[in-house]
Write a protein that holds these residues in place. Structure first.
Motif, short mmCIF file in Angstrom:
data_model
loop_
_atom_site.label_atom_id
_atom_site.label_comp_id
_atom_site.label_asym_id
_atom_site.label_seq_id
_atom_site.Cartn_x
_atom_site.Cartn_y
_atom_site.Cartn_z
N LEU A 119 45.38 40.64 45.73
CA LEU A 119 45.07 40.86 44.32
C LEU A 119 45.10 39.55 43.55
O LEU A 119 44.26 39.30 42.68
CB LEU A 119 46.07 41.85 43.72
CG LEU A 119 45.86 42.24 42.25
CD1 LEU A 119 44.50 42.92 42.08
CD2 LEU A 119 46.99 43.15 41.78
N TYR A 120 46.08 38.72 43.86
CA TYR A 120 46.17 37.42 43.19
C TYR A 120 44.97 36.54 43.52
O TYR A 120 44.39 35.90 42.64
CB TYR A 120 47.47 36.73 43.62
CG TYR A 120 47.61 35.31 43.11
CD1 TYR A 120 47.97 35.05 41.78
CD2 TYR A 120 47.37 34.23 43.95
CE1 TYR A 120 48.10 33.76 41.31
CE2 TYR A 120 47.49 32.93 43.50
CZ TYR A 120 47.86 32.69 42.17
OH TYR A 120 47.97 31.42 41.71
N LEU A 121 44.58 36.53 44.79
CA LEU A 121 43.44 35.70 45.19
C LEU A 121 42.14 36.22 44.59
O LEU A 121 41.23 35.44 44.29
CB LEU A 121 43.34 35.67 46.72
CG LEU A 121 44.48 34.96 47.46
CD1 LEU A 121 44.30 35.06 48.96
CD2 LEU A 121 44.57 33.49 47.03
N SER A 122 42.05 37.55 44.42
CA SER A 122 40.82 38.11 43.84
C SER A 122 40.65 37.71 42.38
O SER A 122 39.54 37.71 41.85
CB SER A 122 40.82 39.64 43.96
OG SER A 122 41.85 40.21 43.16
N ASP A 123 41.76 37.39 41.71
CA ASP A 123 41.70 36.97 40.31
C ASP A 123 41.56 35.46 40.17
O ASP A 123 41.57 34.93 39.07
CB ASP A 123 42.96 37.42 39.56
CG ASP A 123 43.01 38.93 39.40
OD1 ASP A 123 41.94 39.55 39.47
OD2 ASP A 123 44.12 39.46 39.21
#
Length: 275
Positions: free
Chosen positions: A233-237
């Protein structure tokens, strides 16, 4: 240990544990601990024989897993002060039950009153008030151990027998076997409360350990899956440089087109005014 970073003025930061303990707030915290070379079963934090960790002189309670929990340091304190003593108590209870079974006067009539049975507490009789660490002290009776001056025929004729008896006498051996399989309610330990044989108590301990292991593995699997999901999720943002560069080029082209339109309108107005 897991920590949290908090931004401060003048490009400074503060560090805290996830439980709220201050590690760095201007000055670094002092974490202290007095190591012990060898830990025996009777040494506990409550007795003062073991040291707790302290942060800036304030003792961190081992039951407060939130302060140091989540890392290797907290896990080591939990193992020393909670998990290992619990396992030790269960094994000591099993050793106590085993010694008590063979001390019963009805099993061996040759044994003097108050004398230890087949299993002893370092050659002494069982002392119910001194159970801590019993699993590490339990030993076979010296009267039946040839290496300690005993004789194996006493397993047949009795621990207090002065001489060897008939070879075919199996009365005592049968009584010893019955003592192992007899069902008794354990005098200590955390068991189900039902009467158990020696093998039953051992099975209870193995079941408890297996159940705890499975619970811990489930927690570990959940925590690992949660970390993977949060990481994705962090990398997707995160910032996609290729997409942002395309947007920038489109904005630049749109600005240039608008500037050309404004220039054309200005030229038309100048022509109309000049007519």
């Amino acid at each position: 240990m897991p920590i949290r970073e908090v931004a401060r003025d003048n490009s400074q930061i503060s560090l805290f544990t996830t439980g709220g303990a201050v590690l760095l707030e201007g000055n670094p915290a002092v974490i202290d601990f007095a190591a012990v070379g060898v830990i025996t079963a009777d040494m506990t934090l409550a007795s003062g024989a073991l040291s707790a960790a302290s942060i800036n002189g304030l003792v961190v309670s081992p039951t407060d897993s939130g302060v140091l929990g989540g890392g290797t340091l907290g896990a080591l304190f939990a193992l020393r002060d909670e998990l290992a003593p619990q396992a030790q108590a269960q094994i000591d209870a099993l050793a106590r039950d085993l010694i008590a079974r063979f001390e019963a006067p009805a099993i061996d009539a040759t044994k003097a009153a108050g004398a230890p049975g087949l299993f002893t507490d370092r050659a002494a009789a069982l002392d119910p008030a001194d159970e801590v660490g019993l699993a590490g002290r339990i030993s076979i009776s010296t009267s039946v151990d040839p290496d300690q001056g005993g004789a194996l025929w006493r397993l047949r004729d009795g621990l207090g027998a002065a001489s060897s008896g008939p070879v075919g006498n199996g009365t005592l051996l049968t009584a010893l076997g019955t003592a192992l399989t007899a069902t008794n309610v354990p005098a200590s330990g955390i068991f189900s409360g039902a009467a158990r044989s020696v093998s039953g108590l051992a099975a209870d301990i193995l079941s408890q350990v297996s159940g705890t292991r499975q619970t811990v593995e489930l927690r570990e699997s959940y925590a690992s899956s949660r970390q993977d999901s949060l990481t994705k999720l962090y990398l997707s943002d995160g910032v996609d440089t290729d997409a942002e560069m395309q947007n920038l080029l489109q904005i630049e082209q749109a600005y240039a087109a608008n500037a050309r339109v404004i220039q054309t309108i200005d030229e038309m107005l100048q022509t109309i005014v000049a007519i």
